[in-house]
Scaffold this motif. Structure first.
Motif, mmCIF file in Angstrom:
data_model
loop_
_atom_site.group_PDB
_atom_site.id
_atom_site.type_symbol
_atom_site.label_atom_id
_atom_site.label_comp_id
_atom_site.label_asym_id
_atom_site.label_seq_id
_atom_site.Cartn_x
_atom_site.Cartn_y
_atom_site.Cartn_z
ATOM 1 N N UNK A 223 0.817 -1.214 0.000
ATOM 2 C CA UNK A 223 0.000 0.000 0.000
ATOM 3 C C UNK A 223 0.851 1.265 0.000
ATOM 4 N N UNK A 224 1.998 1.273 0.704
ATOM 5 C CA UNK A 224 2.799 2.478 0.780
ATOM 6 C C UNK A 224 3.607 2.738 -0.493
ATOM 7 N N UNK A 225 3.507 1.862 -1.483
ATOM 8 C CA UNK A 225 4.106 2.113 -2.785
ATOM 9 C C UNK A 225 3.055 2.479 -3.829
ATOM 10 N N UNK A 226 1.849 2.794 -3.370
ATOM 11 C CA UNK A 226 0.767 3.169 -4.289
ATOM 12 C C UNK A 226 0.257 4.568 -3.931
ATOM 13 N N UNK A 227 1.141 5.551 -4.007
ATOM 14 C CA UNK A 227 0.767 6.912 -3.606
ATOM 15 C C UNK A 227 0.177 7.719 -4.756
ATOM 16 N N UNK A 228 0.740 7.609 -5.962
ATOM 17 C CA UNK A 228 0.202 8.352 -7.106
ATOM 18 C C UNK A 228 0.771 7.789 -8.396
ATOM 19 N N UNK A 229 0.092 8.102 -9.498
ATOM 20 C CA UNK A 229 0.541 7.716 -10.833
ATOM 21 C C UNK A 229 0.391 8.933 -11.739
ATOM 22 N N UNK A 230 1.470 9.313 -12.427
ATOM 23 C CA UNK A 230 1.455 10.438 -13.361
ATOM 24 C C UNK A 230 1.532 9.885 -14.780
ATOM 25 N N UNK A 231 0.609 10.289 -15.630
ATOM 26 C CA UNK A 231 0.494 9.754 -16.996
ATOM 27 C C UNK A 231 0.395 10.921 -17.975
ATOM 28 N N UNK A 232 0.649 10.647 -19.253
ATOM 29 C CA UNK A 232 0.382 11.682 -20.246
ATOM 30 C C UNK A 232 -1.107 11.634 -20.614
ATOM 31 N N UNK A 233 -1.507 12.471 -21.542
ATOM 32 C CA UNK A 233 -2.930 12.576 -21.854
ATOM 33 C C UNK A 233 -3.356 11.591 -22.943
ATOM 34 N N UNK A 234 -2.825 10.376 -22.872
ATOM 35 C CA UNK A 234 -3.195 9.347 -23.830
ATOM 36 C C UNK A 234 -4.603 8.842 -23.601
ATOM 37 N N UNK A 235 -5.290 8.544 -24.681
ATOM 38 C CA UNK A 235 -6.678 8.096 -24.573
ATOM 39 C C UNK A 235 -6.801 6.742 -23.894
ATOM 40 N N UNK A 236 -5.685 6.009 -23.773
ATOM 41 C CA UNK A 236 -5.751 4.706 -23.103
ATOM 42 C C UNK A 236 -6.101 4.831 -21.625
ATOM 43 N N UNK A 237 -5.954 6.035 -21.053
ATOM 44 C CA UNK A 237 -6.283 6.256 -19.638
ATOM 45 C C UNK A 237 -7.655 6.879 -19.462
ATOM 46 N N UNK A 238 -8.527 6.668 -20.416
ATOM 47 C CA UNK A 238 -9.875 7.231 -20.343
ATOM 48 C C UNK A 238 -10.631 6.743 -19.112
ATOM 49 N N UNK A 239 -10.319 5.543 -18.632
ATOM 50 C CA UNK A 239 -10.998 4.972 -17.465
ATOM 51 C C UNK A 239 -10.143 5.116 -16.211
ATOM 52 N N UNK A 240 -9.420 6.224 -16.093
ATOM 53 C CA UNK A 240 -8.505 6.399 -14.965
ATOM 54 C C UNK A 240 -9.234 6.467 -13.626
ATOM 55 N N UNK A 241 -10.449 6.978 -13.619
ATOM 56 C CA UNK A 241 -11.190 7.053 -12.356
ATOM 57 C C UNK A 241 -11.528 5.662 -11.829
ATOM 58 N N UNK A 242 -11.863 4.736 -12.718
ATOM 59 C CA UNK A 242 -12.134 3.363 -12.289
ATOM 60 C C UNK A 242 -10.867 2.712 -11.757
ATOM 61 N N UNK A 243 -9.726 3.011 -12.374
ATOM 62 C CA UNK A 243 -8.460 2.506 -11.859
ATOM 63 C C UNK A 243 -8.190 3.044 -10.453
ATOM 64 N N UNK A 244 -8.397 4.327 -10.253
ATOM 65 C CA UNK A 244 -8.149 4.935 -8.946
ATOM 66 C C UNK A 244 -9.069 4.368 -7.883
ATOM 67 N N UNK A 245 -10.315 4.110 -8.241
ATOM 68 C CA UNK A 245 -11.259 3.536 -7.285
ATOM 69 C C UNK A 245 -10.838 2.135 -6.860
ATOM 70 N N UNK A 246 -10.330 1.347 -7.812
ATOM 71 C CA UNK A 246 -9.953 -0.033 -7.515
ATOM 72 C C UNK A 246 -8.645 -0.128 -6.743
ATOM 73 N N UNK A 247 -7.760 0.830 -6.897
ATOM 74 C CA UNK A 247 -6.418 0.727 -6.296
ATOM 75 C C UNK A 247 -6.154 1.766 -5.216
ATOM 76 N N UNK A 248 -7.062 2.728 -5.040
ATOM 77 C CA UNK A 248 -6.855 3.841 -4.111
ATOM 78 C C UNK A 248 -5.568 4.591 -4.457
#
Length: 340
Positions: free
Chosen positions: A241-266
């Motif tokens: 858990x302490x290695x899951x603080x944040x993820x920085x990505x570019x504006x690629x369309x592959x991250x369109x579902x980023x909110x669902x990822x954040x919900x699943x992984x906190x």
């Protein structure tokens, strides 16, 4: 008399050679002007400007000794010559190109450190000499020697003109916690994809900012947002858990579902500004290293999960100058031990 090949505002190379030869023979300015069909004032200016140079250098354009004012003046129709051709401190374009080509297999940095004239040239001057001056077989030889294999340099588009691929729900990098910027606390990641042939295959490349530890994401079925979301969740869920603080990505369309990822992984996702890859500098550097294992123009879907793990393990056990010659694995273990 040298017959003109056509009307021209500027003196041609053959006319300059003729002026140099006749001036050396003590011919008068008016006699030279009559032979060339030029104004005597044109001949006079040419002798004043280039009279201290040899005839061949005078005909070659702004590569010999001349005043700064003369360098700025065109020697014929066409664009202004590049710095490697205009600046004696960097040598002539041919010497810069040949010297750069001679040490290219080692590093372009050697060219800047030890140019033929004994003076420094910037890396941009070296690149311009290689990409602009190379012709024919020389260009092909240089292309084979370049690590990236890029035959052309493309100008960067202005970032302000780029349109965001996701117009809503993006949390920008400016809102990322300050602890992520100084790299003191582990758990903040940068990520992107490297794309395969015809853009139909990809590999995810998250990199931990503090240690440069890389965890490759297997995407055998392409980079559809749902596929990327599920693969990232699977990769991140294996981390403490302490290695899951944040993820920085570019504006690629592959991250369109980023909110669902954040919900699943906190794990919150922050997006770089448009056209600003330097905001993911560690990830961009790692992607360059990964291209030695996964060349551009190849099908990335053929690589198994086991192969990706082996490549990641090799990179994570590679000493890095930015880490004081420690490996990413060693630095991450040290950071985790300190945190505990």
């Amino acid at each position: 008399m040298v017959p003109p090949s056509g009307p021209s505002r500027y003196l041609r190379a053959d006319e300059r050679i003729h002026i140099a030869d006749r001036f050396r023979e003590k011919a008068s300015i008016r006699a030279i002007a009559a032979e060339l069909g030029r104004s005597p004032s044109t001949i006079s200016r040419e002798i004043r400007r280039n009279g201290t140079r040899s005839p061949r250098n005078a005909a070659a354009g702004p590569t010999g000794r001349m005043s700064r004012k003369s360098v700025r003046m065109p020697v014929g129709p066409g664009p202004r010559p590049g710095r490697s051709a205009r600046t004696p401190s960097c040598g002539t374009s041919s010497s810069t190109t040949s010297h750069a080509a001679g040490v290219l297999n080692r590093s372009a940095g050697f060219c800047g450190r030890a140019s033929p004239s004994g003076r420094r040239c910037t890396h941009e001057t070296i690149y311009q000499a290689l990409y602009v001056q190379g012709r024919g077989e020389l260009r092909r030889e240089l292309t084979r020697s370049l690590r990236t294999g890029r035959a052309m340099r493309r100008p960067h588009r202005r970032s302000a003109k780029r349109q965001p691929r996701m117009s809503k729900d993006m949390v920008m990098i400016s809102e990322r916690p300050a602890e992520a910027a100084d790299r003191a606390i582990p758990g903040h990641w940068e990520g992107d994809l490297i794309i395969g042939r015809t853009s139909r295959s990809a590999i995810g490349t998250p990199v931990e900012r503090s240690s440069r530890f890389v965890a490759l994401v297997h995407l055998p079925d392409g980079r559809h947002p749902a596929k990327v979301r599920d693969a990232l969740i699977q990769t991140v869920s294996a981390l403490p858990a302490h290695l899951r603080r944040s993820l920085t990505w570019d504006q690629g369309s592959e991250m369109h579902l980023h909110q669902e990822f954040s919900t699943a992984t906190d794990m919150p996702v922050y997006f770089c500004d448009s056209g600003s890859p330097w905001q993911r500098g560690s990830n961009e550097n790692t992607n360059g290293l990964l291209r030695q294992y996964f060349p551009k123009g190849t099908d990335l879907s053929v690589h198994t999960r086991e192969h990706l793990d082996a490549v990641a393990a090799e990179l994570n056990s590679r000493p890095r100058k930015t880490l004081g010659r420690e490996t990413p694995a060693e630095r991450l273990a040290k950071l985790l031990a300190t945190a505990s």
